[in-house]
Design a protein around this motif. Structure first.
Motif, PDB file in Angstrom:
ATOM      1  N   ALA A   1       0.831  -1.208   0.000  1.00 52.09           N
ATOM      2  CA  ALA A   1       0.000   0.000   0.000  1.00 52.09           C
ATOM      3  C   ALA A   1       0.865   1.257   0.000  1.00 52.09           C
ATOM      4  N   PHE A   2       1.949   1.237   0.772  1.00 50.91           N
ATOM      5  CA  PHE A   2       2.846   2.393   0.816  1.00 50.91           C
ATOM      6  C   PHE A   2       3.500   2.629  -0.536  1.00 50.91           C
ATOM      7  N   VAL A   3       4.050   1.571  -1.125  1.00 49.44           N
ATOM      8  CA  VAL A   3       4.771   1.697  -2.392  1.00 49.44           C
ATOM      9  C   VAL A   3       3.853   2.217  -3.497  1.00 49.44           C
ATOM     10  N   SER A   4       2.636   1.691  -3.557  1.00 50.05           N
ATOM     11  CA  SER A   4       1.738   2.094  -4.641  1.00 50.05           C
ATOM     12  C   SER A   4       1.169   3.494  -4.438  1.00 50.05           C
ATOM     13  N   ASN A   5       1.011   3.921  -3.207  1.00 51.49           N
ATOM     14  CA  ASN A   5       0.359   5.212  -2.969  1.00 51.49           C
ATOM     15  C   ASN A   5       1.323   6.384  -2.923  1.00 51.49           C
ATOM     16  N   ILE A   6       2.612   6.134  -2.969  1.00 44.81           N
ATOM     17  CA  ILE A   6       3.539   7.246  -3.218  1.00 44.81           C
ATOM     18  C   ILE A   6       3.220   7.858  -4.579  1.00 44.81           C
TER      19      ILE A   6
ATOM     20  N   VAL B   1      -3.371  -0.878   6.855  1.00 40.94           N
ATOM     21  CA  VAL B   1      -3.216  -0.651   5.417  1.00 40.94           C
ATOM     22  C   VAL B   1      -3.565   0.787   5.062  1.00 40.94           C
ATOM     23  N   TRP B   2      -4.633   1.311   5.678  1.00 41.78           N
ATOM     24  CA  TRP B   2      -5.015   2.684   5.348  1.00 41.78           C
ATOM     25  C   TRP B   2      -4.072   3.707   5.970  1.00 41.78           C
ATOM     26  N   VAL B   3      -3.433   3.354   7.072  1.00 42.16           N
ATOM     27  CA  VAL B   3      -2.363   4.218   7.602  1.00 42.16           C
ATOM     28  C   VAL B   3      -1.218   4.275   6.589  1.00 42.16           C
ATOM     29  N   SER B   4      -0.864   3.113   6.048  1.00 48.84           N
ATOM     30  CA  SER B   4       0.191   3.072   5.033  1.00 48.84           C
ATOM     31  C   SER B   4      -0.211   3.834   3.784  1.00 48.84           C
ATOM     32  N   TYR B   5      -1.466   3.721   3.417  1.00 49.72           N
ATOM     33  CA  TYR B   5      -2.019   4.488   2.294  1.00 49.72           C
ATOM     34  C   TYR B   5      -1.792   5.986   2.525  1.00 49.72           C
ATOM     35  N   CYS B   6      -2.053   6.436   3.744  1.00 49.46           N
ATOM     36  CA  CYS B   6      -1.866   7.849   4.075  1.00 49.46           C
ATOM     37  C   CYS B   6      -0.404   8.260   3.992  1.00 49.46           C
ATOM     38  N   VAL B   7       0.467   7.433   4.546  1.00 48.45           N
ATOM     39  CA  VAL B   7       1.892   7.776   4.552  1.00 48.45           C
ATOM     40  C   VAL B   7       2.409   7.902   3.126  1.00 48.45           C
TER      41      VAL B   7
ATOM     42  N   MET C   1       8.162   7.198  -9.663  1.00 46.78           N
ATOM     43  CA  MET C   1       7.069   6.404 -10.207  1.00 46.78           C
ATOM     44  C   MET C   1       7.594   5.127 -10.867  1.00 46.78           C
ATOM     45  N   LEU C   2       8.649   5.254 -11.636  1.00 48.36           N
ATOM     46  CA  LEU C   2       9.211   4.090 -12.321  1.00 48.36           C
ATOM     47  C   LEU C   2       9.708   3.050 -11.324  1.00 48.36           C
ATOM     48  N   GLY C   3      10.390   3.483 -10.283  1.00 42.17           N
ATOM     49  CA  GLY C   3      10.876   2.550  -9.268  1.00 42.17           C
ATOM     50  C   GLY C   3       9.737   1.881  -8.519  1.00 42.17           C
ATOM     51  N   SER C   4       8.689   2.630  -8.222  1.00 40.33           N
ATOM     52  CA  SER C   4       7.531   2.078  -7.514  1.00 40.33           C
ATOM     53  C   SER C   4       6.856   0.995  -8.340  1.00 40.33           C
ATOM     54  N   PHE C   5       6.668   1.248  -9.623  1.00 45.79           N
ATOM     55  CA  PHE C   5       5.991   0.266 -10.474  1.00 45.79           C
ATOM     56  C   PHE C   5       6.789  -1.036 -10.567  1.00 45.79           C
ATOM     57  N   ALA C   6       8.088  -0.923 -10.733  1.00 45.04           N
ATOM     58  CA  ALA C   6       8.925  -2.122 -10.843  1.00 45.04           C
ATOM     59  C   ALA C   6       8.858  -2.944  -9.556  1.00 45.04           C
ATOM     60  N   LEU C   7       8.891  -2.274  -8.407  1.00 43.80           N
ATOM     61  CA  LEU C   7       8.843  -2.978  -7.132  1.00 43.80           C
ATOM     62  C   LEU C   7       7.487  -3.673  -6.931  1.00 43.80           C
TER      63      LEU C   7
END
Length: 547
Positions: free
Chosen positions: A297-302, A458-464, A488-494
Motif C-alpha cells: 500500500a505504501f509503495v503504490s500510494n507514493i 493498510v489505510w495508515v500506510s495508504y496515508c503515509v 514512479m518508475l521505481g515504484s511500479f517495478a517494485l
C-alpha cells in the motif's frame, strides 16, 4: 486456539441465542451479526440459483451504485485542490514553495491519525450511518474551502476534510467483504474504487472553468462551492438509502436476506462481530501477510499522492500550454498528432471569456488518464472474477503498462510533446494493483477484529504514501519533475516483483492448510454457523487463501 475450542465457541454462541429466544426476550448482540440467520440456514436451507441471481442483481443495482457514487464524490473532493490550483488557488491564498504540497499532504495526515477511530467505528456502529454522517461532514469542509481567505484557514479545513473522509474507503472495503463472494469482490472493488472519477474530475472542472466569474469571486471558489454543496445533499440521502448490512437491508425481504447470508458464508470470513478480540489483534500484528499489505500500500500510494496533487502541473510541463497560445509558425513545427490534440482543445477553450492560460487545456488533457484507469480496473476485475487464483499474476502483469508509460516520459525529458503525453496516459493503469490489493485483503482476512486491524494498518500506510508522494515533485524540478517520474518508475517495478513473490507465499500457505486438514478432518464442522463463528483465516481450517 485449537480447532475443537473454536467449534465449542461457535456452539456456545448459538446456544445462547437459542436460550434467549426460548425466554421470549430479544437476542443480545453476541457473536456475528449474521449468526441468527445462519442458524436458520443450517436447518435444511437450500439456496436456489434463481434466488441467488435475484439477490445479487438487487445488491448490484442498488448497493453498488450508492457505494460507487460516494467513492467518486470522495475522490472528486479529495483532488479538488489539484484543479483549484489550476484555476488560481495558490496565487489567491499566497502559497509559496512547498506550501501547496503541504495542503495536499495534510489531508492524509488527518486520514492517518483518525484510523484508530475509523477501525472502532466500522466494528461498533452501523456502516451505512457512519458513511452518511461523515459524508455530510466532509462536504461542509469542502464548501468552507470556497470561502476561506487565507492559507492557514485552508489548511485547517483540508485537515478536517481528511478526518471525515477517512472512514469512507475502509468502510467500503468492509462492506465489500460482507455483501459479495470472493469471486465477485475484485470486479465490484474496481467499480467503487475511483469509478470514473479520473474522467469526471477533469470533465466537471472543465465545465466549471467556463462559468462567468461574478465580481468578488475567483474561479477556483466555484469548484469548492459546487462540490461541497452536492456532497452535503448526497450524504443526507445516504442516511436513509445506504443499508448497514445484508441482515437489515431495506431492499431485501426475509428470504432474500437468508440468501445473502448463505452466499457470503462461502467466504468463511464472517460479517461483523461487535466484540473486540485481543488475540485477533495480536495475530494481525504478527501475520506476515499484514506487513506485505502495508508495504505494498505504501509503495503504490507514493505514486497516487504525487499524481493526485501534480497531474495538471505535470501536463503543463509537457509544453502544451505554451503551444496553445503560440504563433502560427510554431504550429507548423509540431507533429500531426499533437496538432489534432492541441487544435481541438484550443477551440474548446476559446469558447469561454474567463480563460486562464493553459488551465482549461490541461484540465481537458487530464481526462484520458482517468478513462484508462477506469477501463483497466474493470477489465482486470473481470479477468480475476473468472480466474480466482490468478489475481496476483494479473497484478504483476498489468503494472507493465504504467512501467512502459513512465519509461517513455523518463527517456524523453524535454523531447516531443505527443509521446510524453502518451506515456503519461499509460500511467493511468497505476492504481489497478492497489485496487486488486483491497479485494485481496477482503478475500484473505477473516475474523472481524483482525479485519479492522489489518484494514486500519493498510489505510495508515495508504496515508503515509500519499503524504510522501507530493514531495518527490519538487518546486525546483519544474517543469519536468525528473525526481517524481523516477520515483514512479521505481515504484511500479517494485510492485511487479512484490505481486509475484506474494503469490508463491499464499500457494505455500494453502498447501500447509491442506496437510493440516488431512490430519484433523473429522474435527471441523462444515455448516453456515461455523462460517460466522468469527474465526480468523489462520484459526479456520476450512479457509483457503486466494492468490
Amino acid at each position: 486456539m485449537a480447532p475443537s475450542d473454536t467449534i465449542i465457541d461457535a456452539q456456545s454462541v448459538q446456544s445462547a441465542h437459542a436460550s434467549e429466544k426460548q425466554a421470549g426476550s430479544p437476542p443480545k448482540e453476541k457473536g456475528d451479526i449474521a449468526l441468527g440467520l445462519a442458524n436458520e440456514l443450517d436447518a435444511g436451507y437450500e439456496l436456489s440459483p434463481a434466488l441467488e441471481r435475484r439477490v445479487l442483481r438487487k445488491i448490484d443495482f442498488i448497493l453498488l451504485p450508492l457505494i460507487s457514487c460516494t467513492a467518486v464524490l470522495s475522490f472528486l473532493d479529495k483532488v479538488s485542490n489539484n484543479f483549484a490550483n489550476n484555476y488560481g488557488l495558490s496565487v489567491a491564498l499566497g502559497m509559496r514553495g512547498d506550501q501547496f504540497s503541504w495542503s495536499a499532504s495534510i489531508f492524509y495526515f488527518a486520514f492517518l491519525v483518525w484510523q484508530p477511530a475509523v477501525s472502532y467505528m466500522t466494528q461498533h456502529f452501523p456502516l451505512g450511518k457512519v458513511v452518511a454522517v461523515n459524508c455530510v461532514g466532509w462536504g461542509l469542509m469542502v464548501l468552507g474551502q470556497g470561502f476561506v481567505k487565507n492559507y492557514a484557514g485552508f489548511l485547517v479545513l483540508r485537515f478536517f476534510q481528511g478526518l471525515f473522509e477517512a472512514c469512507v474507503l475502509p468502510t467500503f472495503q468492509m462492506m465489500c467483504s460482507i455483501w459479495w463472494t470472493r469471486e465477485e469482490q475484485s470486479l465490484r472493488t474496481a467499480f467503487w474504487f475511483n469509478s470514473l472519477s479520473g474522467v469526471l474530475s477533469g470533465l466537471f472542472a472543465y465545465a466549471i472553468g467556463q462559468w462567468h466569474v461574478q465580481p468578488g469571486f475567483k474561479l477556483y471558489q466555484y469548484l469548492y462551492i459546487t462540490y461541497g454543496s452536492f456532497t452535503c445533499g448526497w450524504g443526507i440521502m445516504l442516511f436513509f438509502a445506504l443499508p448497514d448490512s445484508p441482515v437489515t437491508a431495506w431492499f431485501l425481504n426475509h428470504e432474500e436476506r437468508l440468501a445473502a447470508v448463505a452466499r457470503v458464508s462461502r467466504n468463511q470470513t464472517g460479517m461483523i462481530n461487535r466484540e473486540f478480540k485481543r488475540e485477533q489483534a495480536i495475530e494481525a500484528l504478527l501475520d506476515f501477510k499484514t506487513w506485505y499489505y502495508v508495504f505494498f500500500a505504501f509503495v503504490s500510494n507514493i505514486v497516487n499522492g504525487g499524481l493526485n496533487a501534480f497531474s495538471t502541473v505535470l501536463i503543463k510541463g509537457f509544453g502544451f500550454s505554451e503551444f496553445f497560445h503560440s504563433s502560427s509558425e510554431n504550429v507548423l513545427c509540431i507533429t500531426a498528432a499533437e496538432s489534432r490534440v492541441a487544435c481541438t482543445t484550443f477551440l474548446l477553450s476559446s469558447l469561454t471569456d474567463e480563460f486562464h492560460p493553459g488551465a482549461l487545456d490541461t484540465t481537458l488533457l487530464s481526462m484520458p488518464h482517468g478513462f484508462i484507469s477506469t477501463a483497466v480496473n474493470i477489465v482486470i476485475g473481470l479477468f480475476i472474477s473468472y480466474t480466482l487464483n490468478n489475481r496476483l499474476f494479473y497484478m504483476s502483469a498489468i503494472i507493465l503498462i504504467p512501467i512502459a508509460g513512465t519509461a517513455i516520459q523518463f527517456a524523453l525529458f524535454g523531447g516531443a510533446r505527443g509521446p510524453r503525453l502518451l506515456g503519461y496516459y499509460l500511467t493511468g493503469a497505476y492504481n489497478s494493483p492497489y485496487v486488486m490489493l483491497l479485494a485481496l485483503i477482503a478475500s484473505n482476512t477473516a475474523g472481524t477484529t483482525k479485519k479492522v486491524v489489518v484494514s486500519g494498518m493498510v489505510w495508515v500506510s495508504y496515508c503515509v504514501g500519499n503524504i510522501v508522494g507530493p514531495f518527490f515533485f519538487r518546486d525546483e524540478d519544474k517543469p519536468l519533475y525528473r525526481m517524481g517520474v523516477g520515483m514512479m518508475l521505481g515504484s511500479f517495478a517494485l510492485q511487479a516483483f512484490l505481486s509475484l513473490g506474494f503469490r508463491g507465499y499464499l500457494m505455500w500457505l494453502n498447501k500447509q492448510k491442506d496437510r493440516e486438514a488431512d490430519a484433523v478432518r473429522d474435527q471441523e464442522e462444515d455448516n453456515a454457523a461455523h462460517a460466522f463463528a468469527d474465526l480468523t483465516d489462520k484459526q479456520n481450517k476450512s479457509f483457503r487463501y486466494t492468490y
